[in-house]
Design a protein around this motif. Structure first.
Motif, PDB file in Angstrom:
ATOM      1  N   PHE A  12      -2.957  -2.458  -5.325  1.00 43.54           N
ATOM      2  CA  PHE A  12      -1.853  -1.608  -4.866  1.00 43.54           C
ATOM      3  C   PHE A  12      -2.183  -0.129  -5.032  1.00 43.54           C
ATOM      4  CE2 PHE A  12       1.944   0.836  -5.909  1.00 43.54           C
ATOM      5  CZ  PHE A  12       2.749   0.592  -4.811  1.00 43.54           C
ATOM      6  N   LEU A  13      -2.710   0.248  -6.221  1.00 41.95           N
ATOM      7  CA  LEU A  13      -2.959   1.664  -6.491  1.00 41.95           C
ATOM      8  C   LEU A  13      -4.052   2.214  -5.579  1.00 41.95           C
ATOM      9  CD1 LEU A  13      -2.829   2.226 -10.316  1.00 41.95           C
ATOM     10  CD2 LEU A  13      -1.786   3.639  -8.577  1.00 41.95           C
ATOM     11  N   ASP A  14      -5.112   1.448  -5.367  1.00 41.87           N
ATOM     12  CA  ASP A  14      -6.195   1.906  -4.489  1.00 41.87           C
ATOM     13  C   ASP A  14      -5.685   2.079  -3.065  1.00 41.87           C
ATOM     14  OD1 ASP A  14      -7.753   1.779  -6.671  1.00 41.87           O
ATOM     15  OD2 ASP A  14      -8.704  -0.132  -6.164  1.00 41.87           O
ATOM     16  N   MET A  15      -4.869   1.110  -2.635  1.00 44.44           N
ATOM     17  CA  MET A  15      -4.290   1.165  -1.290  1.00 44.44           C
ATOM     18  C   MET A  15      -3.421   2.410  -1.140  1.00 44.44           C
ATOM     19  SD  MET A  15      -4.539  -1.027   1.158  1.00 44.44           S
ATOM     20  CE  MET A  15      -4.141  -2.742   1.248  1.00 44.44           C
ATOM     21  N   TYR A  16      -2.615   2.689  -2.145  1.00 47.53           N
ATOM     22  CA  TYR A  16      -1.705   3.835  -2.124  1.00 47.53           C
ATOM     23  C   TYR A  16      -2.490   5.136  -2.059  1.00 47.53           C
ATOM     24  CZ  TYR A  16       2.097   6.895  -3.580  1.00 47.53           C
ATOM     25  OH  TYR A  16       3.028   7.888  -3.630  1.00 47.53           O
ATOM     26  N   ASN A  17      -3.529   5.253  -2.916  1.00 50.60           N
ATOM     27  CA  ASN A  17      -4.322   6.478  -2.942  1.00 50.60           C
ATOM     28  C   ASN A  17      -5.056   6.693  -1.627  1.00 50.60           C
ATOM     29  OD1 ASN A  17      -3.620   7.349  -5.487  1.00 50.60           O
ATOM     30  ND2 ASN A  17      -5.199   6.120  -6.478  1.00 50.60           N
ATOM     31  N   THR A  18      -5.574   5.617  -1.043  1.00 53.96           N
ATOM     32  CA  THR A  18      -6.275   5.742   0.243  1.00 53.96           C
ATOM     33  C   THR A  18      -5.319   6.227   1.320  1.00 53.96           C
ATOM     34  OG1 THR A  18      -7.388   3.743  -0.498  1.00 53.96           O
ATOM     35  CG2 THR A  18      -7.920   4.508   1.697  1.00 53.96           C
ATOM     36  N   LYS A  19      -4.131   5.624   1.352  1.00 58.20           N
ATOM     37  CA  LYS A  19      -3.148   5.966   2.377  1.00 58.20           C
ATOM     38  C   LYS A  19      -2.722   7.428   2.252  1.00 58.20           C
ATOM     39  CE  LYS A  19      -0.514   4.615   5.718  1.00 58.20           C
ATOM     40  NZ  LYS A  19      -1.204   4.201   6.960  1.00 58.20           N
ATOM     41  N   MET A  20      -2.447   7.850   1.032  1.00 53.76           N
ATOM     42  CA  MET A  20      -1.958   9.212   0.818  1.00 53.76           C
ATOM     43  C   MET A  20      -3.062  10.231   1.098  1.00 53.76           C
ATOM     44  SD  MET A  20       1.170   9.241   0.136  1.00 53.76           S
ATOM     45  CE  MET A  20       1.801   7.741   0.818  1.00 53.76           C
ATOM     46  N   ALA A  21      -4.309   9.885   0.739  1.00 55.14           N
ATOM     47  CA  ALA A  21      -5.419  10.791   1.019  1.00 55.14           C
ATOM     48  C   ALA A  21      -5.631  10.914   2.524  1.00 55.14           C
ATOM     49  CB  ALA A  21      -6.685  10.283   0.346  1.00 55.14           C
ATOM     50  N   GLU A  22      -5.408   9.794   3.228  1.00 50.24           N
ATOM     51  CA  GLU A  22      -5.524   9.788   4.688  1.00 50.24           C
ATOM     52  C   GLU A  22      -4.465  10.704   5.303  1.00 50.24           C
ATOM     53  OE1 GLU A  22      -4.669   6.060   7.082  1.00 50.24           O
ATOM     54  OE2 GLU A  22      -6.551   5.566   6.049  1.00 50.24           O
ATOM     55  N   ARG A  23      -3.271  10.654   4.722  1.00 55.31           N
ATOM     56  CA  ARG A  23      -2.130  11.370   5.292  1.00 55.31           C
ATOM     57  C   ARG A  23      -2.168  12.863   4.934  1.00 55.31           C
ATOM     58  NH1 ARG A  23       0.902  13.816   7.355  1.00 55.31           N
ATOM     59  NH2 ARG A  23       3.097  13.575   7.947  1.00 55.31           N
ATOM     60  N   PHE A  24      -2.466  13.167   3.666  1.00 59.43           N
ATOM     61  CA  PHE A  24      -2.348  14.551   3.213  1.00 59.43           C
ATOM     62  C   PHE A  24      -3.686  15.250   2.997  1.00 59.43           C
ATOM     63  CE2 PHE A  24       1.572  12.461   1.728  1.00 59.43           C
ATOM     64  CZ  PHE A  24       2.479  13.191   2.469  1.00 59.43           C
ATOM     65  N   GLY A  25      -4.770  14.521   3.127  1.00 61.97           N
ATOM     66  CA  GLY A  25      -6.090  15.124   3.025  1.00 61.97           C
ATOM     67  C   GLY A  25      -6.318  15.809   1.693  1.00 61.97           C
TER      68      GLY A  25
ATOM     69  N   PHE B 136       8.288  -4.406 -15.860  1.00 59.69           N
ATOM     70  CA  PHE B 136       7.976  -3.461 -16.935  1.00 59.69           C
ATOM     71  C   PHE B 136       6.491  -3.096 -16.905  1.00 59.69           C
ATOM     72  CE2 PHE B 136       7.020  -2.020 -21.125  1.00 59.69           C
ATOM     73  CZ  PHE B 136       8.155  -1.368 -21.535  1.00 59.69           C
ATOM     74  N   ALA B 137       5.644  -4.116 -16.760  1.00 56.36           N
ATOM     75  CA  ALA B 137       4.203  -3.891 -16.747  1.00 56.36           C
ATOM     76  C   ALA B 137       3.787  -3.099 -15.519  1.00 56.36           C
ATOM     77  CB  ALA B 137       3.479  -5.236 -16.786  1.00 56.36           C
ATOM     78  N   THR B 138       4.480  -3.331 -14.375  1.00 53.45           N
ATOM     79  CA  THR B 138       4.182  -2.573 -13.164  1.00 53.45           C
ATOM     80  C   THR B 138       4.437  -1.089 -13.399  1.00 53.45           C
ATOM     81  OG1 THR B 138       4.845  -4.481 -11.865  1.00 53.45           O
ATOM     82  CG2 THR B 138       4.728  -2.404 -10.718  1.00 53.45           C
ATOM     83  N   GLY B 139       5.572  -0.791 -14.028  1.00 55.93           N
ATOM     84  CA  GLY B 139       5.885   0.603 -14.335  1.00 55.93           C
ATOM     85  C   GLY B 139       4.879   1.215 -15.286  1.00 55.93           C
ATOM     86  N   LEU B 140       4.477   0.440 -16.272  1.00 54.25           N
ATOM     87  CA  LEU B 140       3.503   0.914 -17.255  1.00 54.25           C
ATOM     88  C   LEU B 140       2.179   1.232 -16.587  1.00 54.25           C
ATOM     89  CD1 LEU B 140       3.545   1.167 -20.347  1.00 54.25           C
ATOM     90  CD2 LEU B 140       2.628  -1.122 -20.465  1.00 54.25           C
ATOM     91  N   LYS B 141       1.766   0.347 -15.678  1.00 51.96           N
ATOM     92  CA  LYS B 141       0.479   0.523 -14.992  1.00 51.96           C
ATOM     93  C   LYS B 141       0.531   1.734 -14.062  1.00 51.96           C
ATOM     94  CE  LYS B 141      -3.573  -0.534 -13.515  1.00 51.96           C
ATOM     95  NZ  LYS B 141      -4.744  -0.547 -14.390  1.00 51.96           N
ATOM     96  N   LEU B 142       1.656   1.917 -13.353  1.00 45.37           N
ATOM     97  CA  LEU B 142       1.731   3.025 -12.407  1.00 45.37           C
ATOM     98  C   LEU B 142       1.848   4.355 -13.132  1.00 45.37           C
ATOM     99  CD1 LEU B 142       4.020   1.586  -9.615  1.00 45.37           C
ATOM    100  CD2 LEU B 142       1.554   1.728  -9.667  1.00 45.37           C
ATOM    101  N   ALA B 143       2.488   4.351 -14.306  1.00 42.56           N
ATOM    102  CA  ALA B 143       2.625   5.596 -15.061  1.00 42.56           C
ATOM    103  C   ALA B 143       1.313   5.990 -15.703  1.00 42.56           C
ATOM    104  CB  ALA B 143       3.702   5.438 -16.129  1.00 42.56           C
TER     105      ALA B 143
END
Lengths: 285, 82
Positions: free
Chosen positions: A262-275, A80-87
């Motif tokens: 997790f969120l920083d990792m995700y944002n870095t990866k997506m920025a790398e992929r989609f610029g 539940f907290a994971t969903g709250l944090k990601l939202a």
């Protein structure tokens, strides 16, 4: 001295629900005091702090705190907290729950959130038993301890929660007892401010169901036992901090390291992929 | 003979909401100055709440409020100590 004087902590509490349901001598109220002190010291706006609890005596904490708090199903406060944090990544999400809720029924969620390094603060109040349902054995009940389902003594090896969190990948691991109020408040503040999966274990007395069966006395006697038996060993190896029945309690800050969440990792990866096409989600405007 | 020492004013004050108390005794056992004691009176639930037996000793550390699981007691530091 007049009873009308207002407690400064009342602004963080739902006073219409007081007095609370916990037994005399229970350590949960003390844990709330530590948490309130930690929140005050953080200086964060209260709208940005959210508390999620599971089921059990400790699960009631969410109901007594006047923050955005959620009382979720048994064992599922971390999903539940994971969903709250990601939202809403701006929120500081605190999971406040008991040992049975976090490590027995929600054990898998616990290790996987630690593995992903979700930016959550986990405060686990460990009273060595399932208090609300009648004192059954939990994964943290020490060997030889008597509970309602192990009337001749527990034969199962208990979890060493700081070691479990450490080897699953938590970035901050600390353990204190309800006797160490100032240190526990400091650990909670550091855990809230830490970016990543931070874990604070609070050893708490359960006089009615654990202390009475094991002849450990009332809440005050258990607190005095915490005072006499605790050993502060900061930065100790978490493999060496397992708890014995009536043995020494190793307290302190065991792990404090830096890791990408997790969120920083995700944002870095997506920025790398989609610029330039990728826009990181900042939460509801 | 110099005049008698002026009694020091206490550094802190302790406030007790007796109706919330469940008589666990944490505040009495862990007060570092020994300010509190169980009183002989009962509250409406039948517990003995604490009372400030030695209020002049209070230093306003606030530990009683940190320990109290029932949010019934808190200590505050007095602003001006003469």
């Amino acid at each position: 001295m007049s009873p009308t004087t207002k407690n400064p902590r009342n602004q963080y509490l739902r006073t219409d629900r007081m007095p609370h349901i916990w037994c005399p001598g229970c350590g949960l109220g003390t844990t709330i005091n530590c948490f309130i002190t930690a929140v005050e010291e953080c200086g964060l706006p209260l709208d940005l702090i959210s508390v999620v609890s599971g089921i059990g005596c400790t699960g009631r904490i969410a109901g007594y705190l006047k923050l955005d708090s959620f009382h979720t199903t048994h064992g599922r406060p971390i999903p539940f907290a994971t969903g709250l944090k990601l939202a809403n990544p701006k929120l500081k999400v605190v999971v406040f729950s008991g040992d049975g809720d976090l490590c027995a029924i929600g054990g898998n969620h616990f290790i996987h959130a630690a593995r992903r390094n979700m930016d959550l603060t986990i405060i686990c109040v460990n009273n060595f038993t399932y208090g609300m349902t009648g004192g059954q054995v939990t994964p943290t009940t020490p060997m030889e301890a008597v509970s309602s389902t192990t009337p001749y003594g527990n034969i199962e090896e208990p979890f060493n929660l700081p070691f479990l969190a450490d080897c699953s990948g938590a970035v901050y691991v600390a353990r204190w007892t309800t006797f160490h109020v100032r240190q526990a408040a400091k650990a909670m503040r550091e855990a809230i401010q830490k970016n990543g999966f931070s874990f604070v274990e609070i050893i708490s007395p359960c006089p009615t169901l654990y202390g009475r069966r094991n002849k450990l006395g009332d809440g005050l006697k258990m607190m005095q036992a915490f005072k006499d038996n605790s050993v502060v060993c900061n930065d100790a190896d978490t493999r060496s901090v397992a708890l014995d029945f009536r043995g020494k309690i190793a307290c302190g800050k065991f792990v404090d390291r830096e890791k990408t969440s997790f969120l920083d990792m995700y944002n870095t990866k997506m920025a790398e992929r989609f610029g330039p096409f990728y826009e990181p989600y900042e939460g509801v405007k | 003979m110099a005049e008698a020492k002026k009694p020091k004013s206490p550094k802190g004050t302790v406030a007790i909401n007796v109706e919330l108390c469940k008589g666990c005794g944490f505040c009495i056992a862990f007060c570092p100055s020994g300010v509190l004691e169980f009183s002989d009176k009962f509250n409406s639930k039948g517990y003995h709440p604490p009372h400030a037996a030695n209020p002049e000793k209070c230093v306003g550390c606030g530990l009683c409020g940190m320990y109290c699981p029932d949010f019934a007691i808190f200590g505050t530091r007095n602003k001006e100590v003469a």
